[in-house]
Design a protein around this motif. Sequence first.
Motif, PDB file in Angstrom:
ATOM      1  N   ALA A   1     -12.160 -17.844  -6.118  1.00 44.42           N
ATOM      2  CA  ALA A   1     -11.727 -16.498  -5.738  1.00 44.42           C
ATOM      3  C   ALA A   1     -10.536 -16.036  -6.571  1.00 44.42           C
ATOM      4  O   ALA A   1     -10.499 -14.894  -7.042  1.00 44.42           O
ATOM      5  N   VAL A   2      -9.560 -16.910  -6.763  1.00 42.99           N
ATOM      6  CA  VAL A   2      -8.373 -16.549  -7.549  1.00 42.99           C
ATOM      7  C   VAL A   2      -8.747 -16.311  -9.007  1.00 42.99           C
ATOM      8  O   VAL A   2      -8.312 -15.336  -9.635  1.00 42.99           O
ATOM      9  N   ASP A   3      -9.555 -17.194  -9.559  1.00 41.92           N
ATOM     10  CA  ASP A   3      -9.970 -17.038 -10.953  1.00 41.92           C
ATOM     11  C   ASP A   3     -10.737 -15.736 -11.159  1.00 41.92           C
ATOM     12  O   ASP A   3     -10.555 -15.052 -12.179  1.00 41.92           O
ATOM     13  N   ARG A   4     -11.563 -15.377 -10.211  1.00 46.72           N
ATOM     14  CA  ARG A   4     -12.360 -14.149 -10.314  1.00 46.72           C
ATOM     15  C   ARG A   4     -11.462 -12.918 -10.323  1.00 46.72           C
ATOM     16  O   ARG A   4     -11.766 -11.926 -11.003  1.00 46.72           O
TER      17      ARG A   4
ATOM     18  N   GLY B   1     -12.284 -11.130 -13.547  1.00 47.63           N
ATOM     19  CA  GLY B   1     -13.277 -10.146 -13.151  1.00 47.63           C
ATOM     20  C   GLY B   1     -14.693 -10.656 -13.194  1.00 47.63           C
ATOM     21  O   GLY B   1     -15.638  -9.869 -13.311  1.00 47.63           O
ATOM     22  N   GLU B   2     -14.870 -11.975 -13.123  1.00 48.67           N
ATOM     23  CA  GLU B   2     -16.190 -12.570 -13.250  1.00 48.67           C
ATOM     24  C   GLU B   2     -16.236 -13.902 -12.517  1.00 48.67           C
ATOM     25  O   GLU B   2     -15.214 -14.581 -12.392  1.00 48.67           O
TER      26      GLU B   2
ATOM     27  N   LEU C   1     -15.191 -23.787 -13.664  1.00 50.45           N
ATOM     28  CA  LEU C   1     -14.093 -24.216 -12.799  1.00 50.45           C
ATOM     29  C   LEU C   1     -14.372 -25.573 -12.165  1.00 50.45           C
ATOM     30  O   LEU C   1     -13.494 -26.433 -12.106  1.00 50.45           O
ATOM     31  N   VAL C   2     -15.593 -25.766 -11.694  1.00 48.32           N
ATOM     32  CA  VAL C   2     -15.953 -27.059 -11.098  1.00 48.32           C
ATOM     33  C   VAL C   2     -15.869 -28.154 -12.154  1.00 48.32           C
ATOM     34  O   VAL C   2     -15.353 -29.254 -11.901  1.00 48.32           O
ATOM     35  N   ALA C   3     -16.358 -27.870 -13.371  1.00 53.04           N
ATOM     36  CA  ALA C   3     -16.346 -28.874 -14.434  1.00 53.04           C
ATOM     37  C   ALA C   3     -14.933 -29.271 -14.833  1.00 53.04           C
ATOM     38  O   ALA C   3     -14.619 -30.456 -14.981  1.00 53.04           O
TER      39      ALA C   3
ATOM     40  N   TRP D   1      -5.203 -22.331 -14.443  1.00 54.04           N
ATOM     41  CA  TRP D   1      -4.058 -22.082 -13.562  1.00 54.04           C
ATOM     42  C   TRP D   1      -4.084 -20.599 -13.227  1.00 54.04           C
ATOM     43  O   TRP D   1      -4.010 -19.758 -14.127  1.00 54.04           O
ATOM     44  N   GLY D   2      -4.233 -20.297 -11.954  1.00 58.20           N
ATOM     45  CA  GLY D   2      -4.271 -18.908 -11.532  1.00 58.20           C
ATOM     46  C   GLY D   2      -3.437 -18.688 -10.299  1.00 58.20           C
ATOM     47  O   GLY D   2      -3.297 -19.584  -9.457  1.00 58.20           O
TER      48      GLY D   2
END
Length: 266
Positions: free
Chosen positions: A146-149, A153-154, A160-162, A191-192
């Motif tokens: 959620a934070v990375d998105r 914007g994607e 992220l899991v990898a 890092w977000g």
Amino acid sequence: MVTPFLDTDIPPFLSMAKEEGWICHRWEFDFLLKNFAQGCLVKRDGKSALGYITSVQFGRSGWIGNLLVQQEFRRSGIGRELMQGAISALLKSGVETVWLTASEQGVELYRRLGFVPTDHICRWSGEGAGKGLLQPGVPDFELVKAVDREGWGERRDSLLVATCSRGSLFSSSAGFICCQPWEDGTQIGPWGCLVASQAWPLLDQALSGVKGRVFLDVPASNLAASALLGQSGFFVKGRSTLMHLGTEPRYHPGKVFALASMGSMG
């Protein structure tokens, strides 16, 4: 003509990349070939590989990285041919925005292909505190996604899991930080943070358990990240240009404190 990347191409590529001073590893290619093999290409002359490129798709966006041409064949059109092949693969898969980071020498090539500058990426380097006192909690991948998105914007769930699964992941109510191990040090990233005030405690947690060299790639537009790293004794070791092709991205650099990879996947 370019052809698909093979497993046997990975060792010679990694050898060339090491000579260039790049930070990359076998696991990245395993990820790329599993997730977007059609965008990982090689330019061959008979059995000899003259150049390589990789790319990967995240929903309606994609990332091009690892463009590498043998020294004696540079400036002969091979890089452009590989780029066109990767872009074509991404566009055919439904990608609307293509990202890459460009060295100073590569910016003009990418401009001619239609890429425009979006930001700069600074490579910061420093040292870990080496206390080894803190252990990460149970990974909250839903928070990470959620934070990375919000920053990019994607949805970049697979990346992220990898990356987070191979490292140590710390999180707060509105942010996260990952430490990935490398042979010559530790990478911070991804890092977000949605709330800038939570970035410092996360960085402190990460550095407390790390010894030796630490490096990370940070958007220059994220002034909070630059201030934190400067106060922590880090310095800028290099700089590249973040560029995109196609639809204007929903990019919010103030929420992106460090990239997930060192140039190959965003």
